[in-house]
Enzyme design. Sequence first.
Site, short mmCIF file in Angstrom:
data_model
loop_
_atom_site.label_atom_id
_atom_site.label_comp_id
_atom_site.label_asym_id
_atom_site.label_seq_id
_atom_site.Cartn_x
_atom_site.Cartn_y
_atom_site.Cartn_z
N THR A 165 0.84 -1.20 0.00
CA THR A 165 0.00 0.00 0.00
C THR A 165 0.88 1.25 0.00
O THR A 165 2.00 1.21 0.50
CB THR A 165 -0.85 -0.04 1.28
OG1 THR A 165 -1.82 -1.03 1.13
CG2 THR A 165 -1.51 1.27 1.59
N ARG A 176 -15.29 -5.46 0.69
CA ARG A 176 -14.67 -5.05 1.97
C ARG A 176 -14.04 -3.65 1.82
O ARG A 176 -13.36 -3.36 0.86
CB ARG A 176 -13.61 -6.06 2.36
CG ARG A 176 -12.80 -5.68 3.62
CD ARG A 176 -11.48 -5.03 3.25
NE ARG A 176 -10.58 -4.93 4.39
CZ ARG A 176 -9.40 -4.31 4.34
NH1 ARG A 176 -8.99 -3.73 3.24
NH2 ARG A 176 -8.64 -4.26 5.41
N ASP A 202 -9.17 0.64 5.95
CA ASP A 202 -8.96 1.90 6.67
C ASP A 202 -8.57 3.06 5.76
O ASP A 202 -8.82 4.22 6.08
CB ASP A 202 -7.85 1.71 7.72
CG ASP A 202 -6.52 1.29 7.08
OD1 ASP A 202 -6.54 0.43 6.17
OD2 ASP A 202 -5.47 1.81 7.49
N THR A 223 -0.53 2.23 7.03
CA THR A 223 -0.52 0.97 6.28
C THR A 223 -0.47 -0.19 7.26
O THR A 223 0.24 -0.13 8.27
CB THR A 223 0.69 0.89 5.33
OG1 THR A 223 0.77 -0.46 4.81
CG2 THR A 223 2.00 1.24 6.00
N GLY A 224 -1.25 -1.22 6.98
CA GLY A 224 -1.28 -2.37 7.87
C GLY A 224 -2.65 -3.01 7.86
O GLY A 224 -3.44 -2.78 6.94
N GLY A 258 -6.05 -3.17 8.07
CA GLY A 258 -7.00 -2.06 8.07
C GLY A 258 -8.02 -2.10 9.19
O GLY A 258 -8.35 -1.07 9.78
#
Length: 313
Positions: A174, A202, A205, A224-225, A227
Amino acid sequence: MRDTWTIAIHGGAGTIRRDELTPDKEAAFRAALHAALQAGGAILDAGGSAEAAVIAAAMSLEDCPLFNAGHGSTFTAAGSIEMDAALMTSTARAGAVTGATRIRNPILAAQAVMRATPHLLLAGQAADDFAASQGLALEAPAYFETEHRRQQLLAAQAAQTVSLDHDLPAKMGTIGAVARDRNGMLAAATSTGGMTNKRAGRVGDTPILGAGTWADSHVAVSCTGTGEAFMRCAAAHEIAALMRLAGKSLAEATAEVALIRVPEAGGRGGLIAVDAEGEVALPFGTEGMYRGWWRAGATPHTAIHQEQNSPRE
Ligand code: ASP
């Protein structure tokens, strides 16, 4: 502090194993990060706005197949590509798209939502149609698809997981950018294909203001991670709240959210943030995060794993 500028970018956080990052791959990632820093930094150096700088940096990363945004986005469980993007500035202007399937540069669609509608977030087909009506480039699905992402989907399906893209054989991510311009304005941009093997429909975040993307007069943040965890703790806004209401520094607030709040909420990842003084923080709770930062008068810096000379990571 007047007449200074700062930009920071990320290309995703996750398990980036040092032994799998060959010198060639590392050079390719660093070159792509450097190009994005240059794209945004040149605008800031010429007196351009933080908004223009984060858009330019984000577009550079969206166009690069190494990263999970635009060309090179991850696949949903249904084998489709659904992209999210958001833009926000320190004057509380914002725009976002979710579930876009054909917009070449989703971050431009987020900017168009901000500029040309009274709304903040457009979804799915309506987002694609809106982008077309604004004259933005659309692409056929094949443009976004890459073979390594298809392999990641197969790996995630075999393992029955929904994955951060780095946790699978190929290592990409991302993207996001934050900037402070010479006039003290801040902006944040984030763009993603989401998590590999996510359920179609889906929403993560990234396009949710306050979760994966936020900017106000104190701080601009791009996350980033996982969400869902960033959404549960309103990660990006939580940083702003810790600074504004609890008097925390940028370094304290970002570390608390990335290293404590997000894991407590059941996920992991990293973020980049810049404050009104042009200070930058890039904390992450994963093995690595593709990232870069550049300040007026300094040299641009890129990094992947933890480094001693990084600013407040
Ligand atoms: N945060 C993104 C999402 O959950 C994924 C990522 O950062 O890699 O959609």
